[in-house]
Structures are given as C-alpha cells and as structure tokens.
Design a protein around this motif. Structure first.
Motif, PDB file in Angstrom:
ATOM      1  N   ILE A 160       0.931  -1.199   0.031  1.00 46.60           N
ATOM      2  CA  ILE A 160      -0.077  -0.012   0.060  1.00 46.60           C
ATOM      3  C   ILE A 160       0.663   1.216   0.044  1.00 46.60           C
ATOM      4  O   ILE A 160       0.602   2.149  -0.661  1.00 46.60           O
ATOM      5  N   VAL A 161       2.045   1.278   0.877  1.00 43.96           N
ATOM      6  CA  VAL A 161       2.851   2.378   0.895  1.00 43.96           C
ATOM      7  C   VAL A 161       3.688   2.586  -0.310  1.00 43.96           C
ATOM      8  O   VAL A 161       3.754   3.547  -0.675  1.00 43.96           O
ATOM      9  N   ALA A 162       4.124   1.261  -0.777  1.00 48.27           N
ATOM     10  CA  ALA A 162       4.840   1.449  -2.007  1.00 48.27           C
ATOM     11  C   ALA A 162       4.237   1.967  -3.431  1.00 48.27           C
ATOM     12  O   ALA A 162       4.836   2.996  -4.222  1.00 48.27           O
ATOM     13  N   ARG A 163       3.064   1.772  -3.438  1.00 46.28           N
ATOM     14  CA  ARG A 163       1.911   2.245  -4.496  1.00 46.28           C
ATOM     15  C   ARG A 163       1.955   3.519  -4.478  1.00 46.28           C
ATOM     16  O   ARG A 163       2.019   4.302  -5.157  1.00 46.28           O
ATOM     17  N   ALA A 164       1.891   3.951  -2.925  1.00 47.77           N
ATOM     18  CA  ALA A 164       1.587   5.463  -2.987  1.00 47.77           C
ATOM     19  C   ALA A 164       3.038   6.117  -3.331  1.00 47.77           C
ATOM     20  O   ALA A 164       3.072   7.468  -3.958  1.00 47.77           O
ATOM     21  N   MET A 165       4.247   5.553  -2.908  1.00 54.20           N
ATOM     22  CA  MET A 165       5.424   6.221  -3.185  1.00 54.20           C
ATOM     23  C   MET A 165       5.897   6.078  -4.576  1.00 54.20           C
ATOM     24  O   MET A 165       6.888   6.709  -5.011  1.00 54.20           O
ATOM     25  N   GLY A 166       5.068   5.181  -5.540  1.00 52.58           N
ATOM     26  CA  GLY A 166       5.320   4.953  -6.919  1.00 52.58           C
ATOM     27  C   GLY A 166       6.542   4.090  -7.035  1.00 52.58           C
ATOM     28  O   GLY A 166       7.329   4.042  -8.237  1.00 52.58           O
ATOM     29  N   VAL A 167       6.890   3.066  -6.189  1.00 53.92           N
ATOM     30  CA  VAL A 167       7.819   2.143  -6.324  1.00 53.92           C
ATOM     31  C   VAL A 167       7.559   0.825  -6.941  1.00 53.92           C
ATOM     32  O   VAL A 167       6.573   0.110  -6.124  1.00 53.92           O
ATOM     33  N   PRO A 168       8.018   0.370  -7.864  1.00 55.02           N
ATOM     34  CA  PRO A 168       7.340  -0.986  -8.447  1.00 55.02           C
ATOM     35  C   PRO A 168       7.851  -2.073  -7.443  1.00 55.02           C
ATOM     36  O   PRO A 168       8.941  -2.042  -6.832  1.00 55.02           O
ATOM     37  N   VAL A 169       7.037  -3.017  -7.373  1.00 56.09           N
ATOM     38  CA  VAL A 169       7.365  -3.997  -6.563  1.00 56.09           C
ATOM     39  C   VAL A 169       6.818  -5.390  -7.041  1.00 56.09           C
ATOM     40  O   VAL A 169       5.925  -5.616  -7.396  1.00 56.09           O
ATOM     41  N   ILE A 170       7.552  -6.334  -6.861  1.00 55.64           N
ATOM     42  CA  ILE A 170       7.644  -7.803  -7.319  1.00 55.64           C
ATOM     43  C   ILE A 170       7.501  -8.847  -5.994  1.00 55.64           C
ATOM     44  O   ILE A 170       8.425  -8.556  -5.278  1.00 55.64           O
ATOM     45  N   GLY A 171       6.765  -9.365  -5.689  1.00 56.80           N
ATOM     46  CA  GLY A 171       6.564 -10.494  -4.617  1.00 56.80           C
ATOM     47  C   GLY A 171       6.874 -11.702  -5.121  1.00 56.80           C
ATOM     48  O   GLY A 171       6.830 -12.201  -6.127  1.00 56.80           O
ATOM     49  N   ARG A 172       7.132 -12.713  -4.008  1.00 57.46           N
ATOM     50  CA  ARG A 172       7.098 -14.203  -4.104  1.00 57.46           C
ATOM     51  C   ARG A 172       8.202 -14.740  -5.291  1.00 57.46           C
ATOM     52  O   ARG A 172       7.777 -15.534  -6.015  1.00 57.46           O
ATOM     53  N   VAL A 173       9.408 -13.774  -5.145  1.00 58.43           N
ATOM     54  CA  VAL A 173      10.467 -14.528  -6.109  1.00 58.43           C
ATOM     55  C   VAL A 173      11.218 -15.259  -5.134  1.00 58.43           C
ATOM     56  O   VAL A 173      12.085 -14.903  -4.447  1.00 58.43           O
ATOM     57  N   ARG A 174      11.185 -16.506  -5.321  1.00 58.63           N
ATOM     58  CA  ARG A 174      11.523 -17.492  -4.571  1.00 58.63           C
ATOM     59  C   ARG A 174      13.159 -17.672  -4.714  1.00 58.63           C
ATOM     60  O   ARG A 174      13.853 -17.584  -5.538  1.00 58.63           O
ATOM     61  N   ASN A 175      13.807 -17.567  -3.555  1.00 57.89           N
ATOM     62  CA  ASN A 175      15.300 -17.775  -3.564  1.00 57.89           C
ATOM     63  C   ASN A 175      16.126 -16.564  -4.167  1.00 57.89           C
ATOM     64  O   ASN A 175      17.017 -16.666  -4.378  1.00 57.89           O
ATOM     65  N   VAL A 176      15.636 -15.456  -4.154  1.00 57.61           N
ATOM     66  CA  VAL A 176      16.043 -14.136  -4.842  1.00 57.61           C
ATOM     67  C   VAL A 176      17.318 -13.942  -4.192  1.00 57.61           C
ATOM     68  O   VAL A 176      18.313 -13.462  -4.705  1.00 57.61           O
ATOM     69  N   ARG A 177      17.210 -14.350  -2.616  1.00 51.96           N
ATOM     70  CA  ARG A 177      18.565 -13.622  -1.975  1.00 51.96           C
ATOM     71  C   ARG A 177      19.498 -14.602  -2.234  1.00 51.96           C
ATOM     72  O   ARG A 177      20.916 -14.259  -1.771  1.00 51.96           O
TER      73      ARG A 177
END
Length: 763
Positions: A376-393
């Motif tokens: 919700i906050v990222a959308r307000a900031m205009g920052v693109p977000v991708i979730g559930r990217v397994r093992n990205v770290r």
C-alpha cells in the motif's frame, strides 16, 4: 610423516586440521604453496591417500592442488560444473561419500590424473556466499565410506578454505558469483505483481550480508561466550516481537512467532554451533558453518511446509549472526549511494519509508502479498514491487544490476546489453511523455467543448504533498489517513495526528484536500487495535473494517475527529467516510464530528471555516439510497477498486481474479452511470477515487458518464490532464449512451476504436 589424528569426533578432527592450517595461512607463502601444504595436512590427518582441491576458474573446475594424483594433472585437468562427481558436487552444492566411486551414475574417468586405482571417494563443496567456488575431495584405494566425523571435518575445513581462496584472489569474482548454478549471465525470475512500474538499479540487501573476516578462533572459550550472549539477546528480541507491529494475535503471524521461538530455544541448534566452535571456528564462522549444513538440507526437502520451516531457521540464524558480529543495521542506515533495487525476504511499511525515494527504484521480495501494508505504501510512493520471487536472496549478489518490470512481474538479473537497450528505450519514451505532461503543469484541464474536469491526486504521507505543485493537480481528492497508523507500532496520539493534518493543509495552500477517515481492519489489520468482531473474518475485505470498525471503537474516531478539526482550524475541512453501507452509518459518523465540534467551540478553540461531509461510495447497497443520500452530503467519491470486487464478488487480492473482471464491462459502467444520474440536479460534487480514473481509456469512459472529478495516483495526473484536453464531452457522452443501451461484444475494443477515430491518444 605426522601420525593420523583419530577422528573421535567431528570437532577434534577438524580442530586438529585447523590448528595446522592456521600456521599455513599465516605464513608468507604464495597461494599455490599454501594449497599444496593444505592437501598434505588434510591427507595426513584423515589418513587419506588422495586429497585434491578444485577451484572454479573461467567457468571450469580446475585441479589446483593434489596429494596422491599425478602432479602433471595440476592446472591441466578441468571439469565443467555438473561434469563427473566433482562437477556434480559443485552444481548441486552437495556432499558425496561413496565406497565405490565408479558405481555412481555421474562418475567420469579422467585418465591424466591416475585415479583409476582409487575406489573410495568423498567430496564437499567449497562455498562462499551460498555459492560453490570449488570442491575439496579425498580418495582411498580400499573401498570404504568415510566416517561421518571425517566428512564433517572436511566440511569445516572447506569453509575456512573458502576465505583463503577468496582473499588470495584465486577465483575470479565473476566466476565466484554463481557459475555453479549457472547464474553468471542474465537470468529472469518471475514473481507476483504487487506494484506496477519499471525500475533499474544495483542490488542492495535490506539486511546486508555479514562479512566474516576471521574464521579460525584464537580463544575457543571466548568465542563460546560471545555466542551465549548473542543467543540471550536474540531470545529477548523474539520474546519481545509479540508486542511489535509486525506480529498480531492469532493467525499466520502467531505461527511464525511460535516457529521462531521453537528454533531460538532449540538445544540441538545451539549444540551444533558449540561443536563448530570446538572445531576451532570463531563464533561467526560457527554459525555460518551450521547455516551451510541447513542450506544443504533445504535443497533436499520436497515438503513445502518443512522447507518453509528451514527458511525460518535460516532467517533466525542471520539474526544471530548479525547480533554476534555487531553488524545490526539495515541498508537504510548506511543510505543508498546510487539507483538501487532493494532485496528482502519481507518488509514493513515503516522500514520502506526509511529509504531515499530518489534512489530507490524498485523492491523485490521473497514473500509479500497483494494485501501487505508495505505494498500500500509502495504504491503511494510510486515504487514498483514484485513479490514471491523464490530464493532471490540466494541468486542475486550485492551490486548486481537488476531490472524490475512490475508490469510483467519479472526480475531480470544481470541483464544483457540488448535487454538494457530495450529497457532504456521504454524509459526514454516514458521520459518524453513526462516532459510533455510537465508542460501542462500550469494548464487547467478543459475539454474541447469547455467542460472543466478536476484532476486531483491521491496521497497518504506528508512527503506526498510536494507532488501537488510538481504535477499541477487540482488538489488531493483522497488523503488516506490510515497510512499514519500503518507505519506506526502504536496508536498515533491526537497531537501527532493534528500536526500531520495541519501540515498537509498548510502545504496544499488554497487547493482542496479530502481527508478519508481511517480505513483500517480487514487486510489492513493493526496489532494494537483488536476487534472481537474482526477476529473470525473469513473474508476480511467484506469484514469488520473501515467505518464499521471506527464506529465500534468510538474513542478512535473521536480522537481523529478532534485532530482533523484542530488541524483544519481557519481552513475548509473536507472529510469523507469510507465503506458506508447504509445512511445511518453516515449519520452516526457525522454525529461524532459534530459532537467534537461543539466540544471545541465550548472551549473557544479556533474552528474550521467550513466543513464539508462526504462518503466513499464503494458498497453497492449505498447506491440504492442515492435519493436520500444526496440531501445529506456535499460530495460523493466512488471507490472503484472496492466497488468492483463487491459487484463481481471477486477478491482483488486474489491474483487469479485480479485481472479477470474488466472495469469497462457494461455491468460496471451501467452501475457508475446510475450513480452519476442520481446526482443530476443536486449540489453534490461527484468524483472517482481509484486506479480506474488513472487509466486513459477508463478515464475517457468516466468523462462520458458525466464524472468531472478524478482523484488518481500522482504519476497519472499529467497524462489524464492531456487526455481531458482531447475530449469532446458531448460526443463521448452520446457514444456511451448508445453502448450502454446496446453493449457491443467488447466495450474496450469499441471505446478504443472510437478514440482512434476522434484523434484521442491512448498510449
């Protein structure tokens, strides 16, 4: 030749080797000479006829040092990752222990090494930063499996070797960054779309990796005490989590907390770390050693639930490692030095706000959901977000160039130049458009036939308000007051709320601001506000939330009412109630404000010049009461996001349903048309809040239905102002009337064709 050290335990076997290795590593000998001594020490200690070290160089596993194989094979024998037993160990980051090497399906005979007479084989990966940079192997003539304590000793020694190899520069950095898992070049990972948009920057880990500078301990007991103290501190933190904002009562959060507690107090985990310290490792290296073992087990786990539990243990081990090393801060504390893509397992909204918005170009989460507060906050900031990217770290290294495509929910790691060029072309087109929109900043959006359309922006943070002059928006059509609650771990005090509302109004100047009263509950649950009615919600979106919760928690609404009235002293206050289902709910909410207004008046407080009350029309039942509602309110804002899911009985947080129902379907447009007709001839100001108004084709339809106020994300203000100036309202209204009367097969296609015929740009 030194006597073999009886491997009575993994700790004593490893300690014997590490004690002798410590002297080798401290000596002023070149790297090749050190590794030559290392294979001799390991072979002697384990009574193994062969000990060899293979290093990953230029994408191949090169035999770098050996005792027992032909010396002429050194720097000559090279195996691909995945080739033979050694390559399999590197590719899978696994341990092999075989009494008959030739019986393994991946066995490959290498004639120049002279290994044909050796039957037994054991090998462990040399791992640095979760990637294999080499392999340590032992072999014996007699067919026998190596003892478990011997393999444990090899694994511990391999960990120490990883630092020696890296510090000596024996493995090229590009190779060590991931050849073992085929991730040195470009890679593309799919995820879940959380916030749309494009972002390009360097990878930054929210929790930076702990750098272990020393692996071999000088004083074992001192290292043990450091771990004991770190465990105590970590357990205190875990116990304290129950009172923090990210953990509520019941449900998934409580399960996570219980799992953390289980691991934090697990004696077996602590015992394994102690054993690693006994082998001669520092506290940090001992924790990392146990982590490596956990990671190897995770690769073998098929059970998703068990794999999640192992991930929890990994997360907790990282916490313990940060405590014992003193490296406690997040990347936000050191600041972003360049355009960056933030990598995290998960994030809270307050944590996101700590980052410099000018340099934060995207966020990638291993977890994350459509309803998470950070989204919700990222959308307000205009920052693109991708979730559930397994093992990205595990697949991305610090500083990797990353390309986030929130529109397609894709992450490109180390993009090729061709991909970068295409991405830059998309950015360039966007920049050209933004420059054109910027020229409209001071231009009032009138249609071709002279109709004024108010193009307003949505906001929720103090830092959003400067976007008003930058975008040329007519005002703030939706200020989400709940943001202040979402980023706080405790209920914001009235004085703090008052200060925020006053600051927003002062910054807006003579432009109007519509404050929506707090919309919490449902998918925006807060641990410090518990409701008996909300605890058993099976469908939170339709549950005990927004105005329903606020009227139940009368103290919450009274405090906000007082804060808004005080903050708007001497100015016009526009206040809007969310999720009103029936007229009496509006009356009850307004009564709270009127009661607080009388209270302030009695005490001679400075009052607002005027108060306009309105509703967010997002519950379909309210549309059935339009004839009564218009006599009570000054304005109505249609919340298209929630309205759509309620009309279609389709949860918009469900990715399967999120794109299924079109905003331009006749059913939605007919409903919106009915609302618009309900205010004709009244003094009620009608508008739309939500993503629908920020899309050019959808905005065109809304103008055709008679909507003259659109409140949208700041990034969309320029393009909607441009659209408005291309529209003839009479023509589009006539077209919409015909389509609603007799809907075409595709309203979207019909509207698109009409726009093209009338010279209206939609891209």
């Amino acid at each position: 030749m030194p006597d073999k050290v009886p491997p009575t335990s993994a700790a004593t076997a490893a300690r014997s080797i590490l004690t002798r290795l410590h002297e080798v590593m401290a000596a002023r000998t070149h790297a090749q000479g050190k590794l030559n001594q290392v294979v001799q020490i390991i072979g002697d200690s384990l009574d193994s006829e062969v000990c060899s070290i293979y290093l990953l160089r230029e994408g191949m596993l090169e035999l770098y040092a050996t005792r027992g194989l032909n010396q002429s094979a050194i720097h000559v024998t090279r195996l691909g990752v995945g080739e033979g037993l050694t390559g399999t160990i590197a590719a899978n980051i696994e341990t092999l222990n075989l009494d008959e090497a030739a019986a393994h399906p991946e066995f490959q005979y290498v004639p120049e090494t002279g290994e044909e007479k050796f039957h037994s084989f054991a090998g462990v990966p040399i791992v640095r930063r979760e990637r294999a940079i080499g392999v340590l192997t032992v072999q014996h003539v007699e067919p026998r499996k190596y003892e478990e304590v011997e393999v444990e000793a090899l694994q511990t020694v391999a960990m120490v070797l990883a630092e020696l190899i890296h510090n000596a520069g024996l493995v090229d950095e590009e190779d060590s960054a991931g050849q073992t898992v085929n991730h040195t070049g470009q890679d593309v990972m799919d995820g879940l779309q959380l916030v749309k948009g494009l972002g390009l920057g360097k990878a930054v880990f929210h929790q930076p990796r702990v750098q272990i500078d020393q692996t071999v301990a000088e004083d074992t007991e001192a290292e043990r005490q450091r771990v004991y103290l770190a465990f105590d501190k970590m357990r205190e933190q875990i116990d304290h989590m129950a009172n923090q904002a990210e953990f509520g009562t019941g449900g998934e959060h409580e399960e996570v907390l219980q799992t953390y507690k289980m691991f934090a107090y697990d004696e077996g985990w602590g015992r394994r770390i102690n054993e690693a310290i006994d082998s001669g490792l520092t506290a940090e290296a001992a924790i990392e050693r146990v982590q490596q073992r956990t990671r190897m087990r995770m690769r073998e786990i098929d059970d998703p639930l068990l794999a999640d539990r192992m991930h929890d243990l990994e997360d907790l081990a990282n916490r313990l490692l940060r405590i014992v090393s003193g490296q406690l801060g997040t990347a936000a504390s050191s600041g972003l030095r360049e355009d960056s893509i933030l990598i995290a397992k998960n994030l809270g909204p307050a944590e996101l706000l700590e980052y410099d918005k000018r340099r934060l170009k995207g966020v990638v989460l291993e977890q994350g959901s459509l309803t998470a507060h950070v989204v919700i906050v990222a959308r307000a900031m205009g920052v693109p977000v991708i979730g559930r990217v397994r093992n990205v770290r595990g697949l991305v290294r610090e500083g990797d160039e990353l390309l986030v495509d929130g529109d397609k929910a894709q992450l490109t790691i180390r993009p090729t130049q061709g991909v970068l060029d295409a991405f830059e072309a998309r950015f360039a087109r966007r920049r050209e458009k933004q420059a054109a929109y910027a020229r409209l900043r001071e231009v009032e959006p009138f249609t071709r036939d002279g109709q004024r359309v108010q193009v307003m922006m949505n906001a929720g943070l103090r830092d959003d308000v400067p976007m008003l002059p930058l975008t040329g928006a007519d005002g703030i059509g939706l200020f989400r007051t709940e943001f202040q609650f979402l980023i706080s771990s405790v209920l914001p005090q009235r004085e703090r709320q008052t200060r925020l509302y006053k600051d927003v109004l002062d910054a807006a100047g003579d432009k109007p601001v519509i404050f929506r009263t707090v919309d919490i509950g449902g998918d925006k649950s807060l641990p410090y506000i518990n409701s008996e009615n909300a605890r058993e919600d099976e469908n939170p979106a339709m549950g005990w939330r927004a105005l329903r919760l606020a009227l139940e928690r009368e103290g919450l609404m009274k405090v906000q009412a007082r804060a808004l009235l005080d903050g708007a002293a001497g100015k016009t206050l526009n206040v809007m109630f969310p999720m009103v289902s029936e007229i009496w709910e509006f009356d009850a909410a307004k009564a709270v404000f009127e009661e607080q207004l009388a209270f302030l008046k009695d005490r001679k407080h400075k009052l607002p010049q005027a108060i306009n009350y309105g509703v967010m029309l997002e519950v379909p039942s309210l549309a059935e009461m339009m004839d009564l509602l218009v006599d009570k309110v000054s304005f109505i804002s249609v919340g298209t996001n929630d309205l759509t899911q309620f009309l279609f009985a389709a949860d918009r947080s469900n990715p399967v349903l999120a794109e299924r129902y079109d905003w331009l379907s006749p059913s939605i447009l007919r409903f919106l048309d009915r609302i618009a007709k309900g205010v004709v001839g009244t003094r009620v100001d009608l508008g739309v809040c939500g993503e629908m108004g920020g899309r050019r084709l959808e905005a065109l339809a809304l103008i055709g239905l008679g909507y003259r106020r659109l409140s949208i994300t700041p990034a969309a203000v320029g393009q909607i102002k441009e659209l408005v100036r291309q529209v003839d309202t009479k023509a589009i209204s006539q077209a919409m009337t015909g389509w609603l009367s007799s809907p075409p097969p595709s309203m979207r296609e019909a509207l698109t064709a009409w726009a093209a015929d009338n010279g209206i740009e939609l891209d």
